[in-house]
Scaffold this motif. Sequence first.
Motif, PDB file in Angstrom:
ATOM      1  N   TYR A 158       0.798  -1.233   0.000  1.00  0.00           N
ATOM      2  CA  TYR A 158       0.000   0.000   0.000  1.00  0.00           C
ATOM      3  C   TYR A 158       0.826   1.277   0.000  1.00  0.00           C
ATOM      4  O   TYR A 158       0.289   2.376   0.039  1.00  0.00           O
ATOM      5  N   GLY A 159       2.144   1.157  -0.022  1.00  0.00           N
ATOM      6  CA  GLY A 159       3.001   2.337  -0.089  1.00  0.00           C
ATOM      7  C   GLY A 159       3.034   3.136   1.208  1.00  0.00           C
ATOM      8  O   GLY A 159       3.179   4.364   1.188  1.00  0.00           O
ATOM      9  N   ILE A 160       2.921   2.449   2.328  1.00  0.00           N
ATOM     10  CA  ILE A 160       2.983   3.106   3.647  1.00  0.00           C
ATOM     11  C   ILE A 160       4.453   3.223   4.016  1.00  0.00           C
ATOM     12  O   ILE A 160       5.229   2.274   3.874  1.00  0.00           O
ATOM     13  N   LYS A 161       4.877   4.394   4.480  1.00  0.00           N
ATOM     14  CA  LYS A 161       6.302   4.648   4.702  1.00  0.00           C
ATOM     15  C   LYS A 161       6.863   4.000   5.958  1.00  0.00           C
ATOM     16  O   LYS A 161       8.047   3.769   6.051  1.00  0.00           O
ATOM     17  N   GLY A 162       6.043   3.721   6.956  1.00  0.00           N
ATOM     18  CA  GLY A 162       6.576   3.144   8.178  1.00  0.00           C
ATOM     19  C   GLY A 162       5.570   2.244   8.867  1.00  0.00           C
ATOM     20  O   GLY A 162       4.359   2.365   8.680  1.00  0.00           O
ATOM     21  N   SER A 163       6.088   1.333   9.667  1.00  0.00           N
ATOM     22  CA  SER A 163       5.207   0.391  10.355  1.00  0.00           C
ATOM     23  C   SER A 163       4.410   1.072  11.465  1.00  0.00           C
ATOM     24  O   SER A 163       3.349   0.587  11.854  1.00  0.00           O
ATOM     25  N   ALA A 164       4.896   2.191  11.971  1.00  0.00           N
ATOM     26  CA  ALA A 164       4.185   2.898  13.048  1.00  0.00           C
ATOM     27  C   ALA A 164       2.811   3.363  12.573  1.00  0.00           C
ATOM     28  O   ALA A 164       1.847   3.346  13.348  1.00  0.00           O
ATOM     29  N   THR A 165       2.718   3.750  11.315  1.00  0.00           N
ATOM     30  CA  THR A 165       1.429   4.194  10.771  1.00  0.00           C
ATOM     31  C   THR A 165       0.431   3.051  10.779  1.00  0.00           C
ATOM     32  O   THR A 165      -0.706   3.208  11.252  1.00  0.00           O
ATOM     33  N   LEU A 166       0.840   1.909  10.289  1.00  0.00           N
ATOM     34  CA  LEU A 166      -0.047   0.743  10.261  1.00  0.00           C
ATOM     35  C   LEU A 166      -0.394   0.301  11.680  1.00  0.00           C
ATOM     36  O   LEU A 166      -1.542  -0.031  11.977  1.00  0.00           O
ATOM     37  N   TYR A 167       0.603   0.291  12.542  1.00  0.00           N
ATOM     38  CA  TYR A 167       0.355  -0.093  13.937  1.00  0.00           C
ATOM     39  C   TYR A 167      -0.688   0.837  14.566  1.00  0.00           C
ATOM     40  O   TYR A 167      -1.575   0.385  15.293  1.00  0.00           O
ATOM     41  N   GLU A 168      -0.591   2.120  14.284  1.00  0.00           N
ATOM     42  CA  GLU A 168      -1.543   3.088  14.846  1.00  0.00           C
ATOM     43  C   GLU A 168      -2.955   2.840  14.319  1.00  0.00           C
ATOM     44  O   GLU A 168      -3.922   2.918  15.065  1.00  0.00           O
ATOM     45  N   TRP A 169      -3.090   2.524  13.049  1.00  0.00           N
ATOM     46  CA  TRP A 169      -4.412   2.214  12.483  1.00  0.00           C
ATOM     47  C   TRP A 169      -5.017   0.997  13.177  1.00  0.00           C
ATOM     48  O   TRP A 169      -6.194   0.987  13.519  1.00  0.00           O
ATOM     49  N   ILE A 170      -4.195  -0.011  13.381  1.00  0.00           N
ATOM     50  CA  ILE A 170      -4.679  -1.236  14.031  1.00  0.00           C
ATOM     51  C   ILE A 170      -5.088  -0.937  15.470  1.00  0.00           C
ATOM     52  O   ILE A 170      -6.128  -1.410  15.947  1.00  0.00           O
ATOM     53  N   ARG A 171      -4.289  -0.154  16.158  1.00  0.00           N
ATOM     54  CA  ARG A 171      -4.619   0.203  17.541  1.00  0.00           C
ATOM     55  C   ARG A 171      -5.935   0.967  17.607  1.00  0.00           C
ATOM     56  O   ARG A 171      -6.771   0.730  18.484  1.00  0.00           O
ATOM     57  N   LYS A 172      -6.155   1.895  16.670  1.00  0.00           N
ATOM     58  CA  LYS A 172      -7.399   2.668  16.638  1.00  0.00           C
ATOM     59  C   LYS A 172      -8.603   1.756  16.420  1.00  0.00           C
ATOM     60  O   LYS A 172      -9.643   1.932  17.045  1.00  0.00           O
ATOM     61  N   VAL A 173      -8.460   0.784  15.527  1.00  0.00           N
ATOM     62  CA  VAL A 173      -9.565  -0.145  15.268  1.00  0.00           C
ATOM     63  C   VAL A 173      -9.844  -1.000  16.505  1.00  0.00           C
ATOM     64  O   VAL A 173     -10.997  -1.221  16.874  1.00  0.00           O
ATOM     65  N   GLU A 174      -8.782  -1.457  17.161  1.00  0.00           N
ATOM     66  CA  GLU A 174      -8.969  -2.279  18.355  1.00  0.00           C
ATOM     67  C   GLU A 174      -9.581  -1.475  19.499  1.00  0.00           C
ATOM     68  O   GLU A 174     -10.368  -1.993  20.279  1.00  0.00           O
ATOM     69  N   GLN A 175      -9.221  -0.217  19.586  1.00  0.00           N
ATOM     70  CA  GLN A 175      -9.713   0.621  20.681  1.00  0.00           C
ATOM     71  C   GLN A 175     -11.103   1.177  20.409  1.00  0.00           C
ATOM     72  O   GLN A 175     -11.956   1.154  21.282  1.00  0.00           O
ATOM     73  N   PHE A 176     -11.360   1.685  19.198  1.00  0.00           N
ATOM     74  CA  PHE A 176     -12.603   2.394  18.913  1.00  0.00           C
ATOM     75  C   PHE A 176     -13.526   1.653  17.951  1.00  0.00           C
ATOM     76  O   PHE A 176     -14.649   2.082  17.718  1.00  0.00           O
ATOM     77  N   GLY A 177     -13.041   0.584  17.333  1.00  0.00           N
ATOM     78  CA  GLY A 177     -13.854  -0.146  16.375  1.00  0.00           C
ATOM     79  C   GLY A 177     -13.643   0.373  14.969  1.00  0.00           C
ATOM     80  O   GLY A 177     -13.019   1.412  14.743  1.00  0.00           O
ATOM     81  N   ILE A 178     -14.175  -0.351  14.010  1.00  0.00           N
ATOM     82  CA  ILE A 178     -13.999  -0.027  12.593  1.00  0.00           C
ATOM     83  C   ILE A 178     -14.671   1.297  12.239  1.00  0.00           C
ATOM     84  O   ILE A 178     -14.298   1.960  11.272  1.00  0.00           O
ATOM     85  N   GLU A 179     -15.639   1.733  13.037  1.00  0.00           N
ATOM     86  CA  GLU A 179     -16.352   2.990  12.786  1.00  0.00           C
ATOM     87  C   GLU A 179     -15.443   4.203  12.944  1.00  0.00           C
ATOM     88  O   GLU A 179     -15.781   5.290  12.498  1.00  0.00           O
ATOM     89  N   TYR A 180     -14.305   4.015  13.589  1.00  0.00           N
ATOM     90  CA  TYR A 180     -13.385   5.119  13.817  1.00  0.00           C
ATOM     91  C   TYR A 180     -13.017   5.817  12.513  1.00  0.00           C
ATOM     92  O   TYR A 180     -12.918   7.040  12.454  1.00  0.00           O
ATOM     93  N   PHE A 181     -12.833   5.052  11.445  1.00  0.00           N
ATOM     94  CA  PHE A 181     -12.401   5.631  10.179  1.00  0.00           C
ATOM     95  C   PHE A 181     -13.532   6.278   9.408  1.00  0.00           C
ATOM     96  O   PHE A 181     -13.303   7.005   8.464  1.00  0.00           O
ATOM     97  N   SER A 182     -14.771   6.006   9.781  1.00  0.00           N
ATOM     98  CA  SER A 182     -15.888   6.589   9.043  1.00  0.00           C
ATOM     99  C   SER A 182     -16.483   7.808   9.725  1.00  0.00           C
ATOM    100  O   SER A 182     -17.274   8.523   9.140  1.00  0.00           O
ATOM    101  N   LYS A 183     -16.100   8.072  10.969  1.00  0.00           N
ATOM    102  CA  LYS A 183     -16.674   9.226  11.668  1.00  0.00           C
ATOM    103  C   LYS A 183     -15.774  10.448  11.547  1.00  0.00           C
ATOM    104  O   LYS A 183     -14.602  10.349  11.192  1.00  0.00           O
ATOM    105  N   ASN A 184     -16.362  11.590  11.864  1.00  0.00           N
ATOM    106  CA  ASN A 184     -15.609  12.839  11.872  1.00  0.00           C
ATOM    107  C   ASN A 184     -14.624  12.792  13.031  1.00  0.00           C
ATOM    108  O   ASN A 184     -15.007  12.504  14.162  1.00  0.00           O
ATOM    109  N   THR A 185     -13.363  13.079  12.783  1.00  0.00           N
ATOM    110  CA  THR A 185     -12.356  12.959  13.824  1.00  0.00           C
ATOM    111  C   THR A 185     -12.298  14.167  14.751  1.00  0.00           C
ATOM    112  O   THR A 185     -11.703  14.096  15.803  1.00  0.00           O
TER     113      THR A 185
END
Length: 162
Positions: free
Chosen positions: A27-54
Amino acid sequence: MFSKELKLAAIKDYYNGLGFTKIINKYGIKGSATLYEWIRKVEQFGIEYFSKNTKTYYEYLFKIKVINWRLKNHESLTNAARHFGINAPFVIYQWERLAAEGRLNKPKGRPPKMKNNKDMSVDEKNKQLEQQVTYLQAKVAYLEKLDALIQSKKSPTKKKRK
């Protein structure tokens, strides 16, 4: 910035067993920290995290509650954010800094409009005018003293020589 669809696809690949390096390259992600953060957000807030206003507005009392809890329990910013469901730990740091400076409860937006003179009674108009006169008198007195102070510093008194 990555699109919501890309983030979800990368997370799906992670949960399907694909390794970090392969996902990052795919996917052309520059670092593993970015992916790790996305996974942490999903685990903490659920998949809806990416669809709501931040952008979230937090009430003043909630901010104080978070700050007090963090200080009382000697917790990190990250743990406090997880405990209260706040997306970014840095937000808590900003609240603490503003509270230390005395600017946490700074109101936003336009100041409230003054009452329309047509809707006011004569007594209310007189009271408002008296307050305005008192304010302006104090302002003039302050400016006169300030001017006198500036003038005295510009021209110091000359001492006579003996």
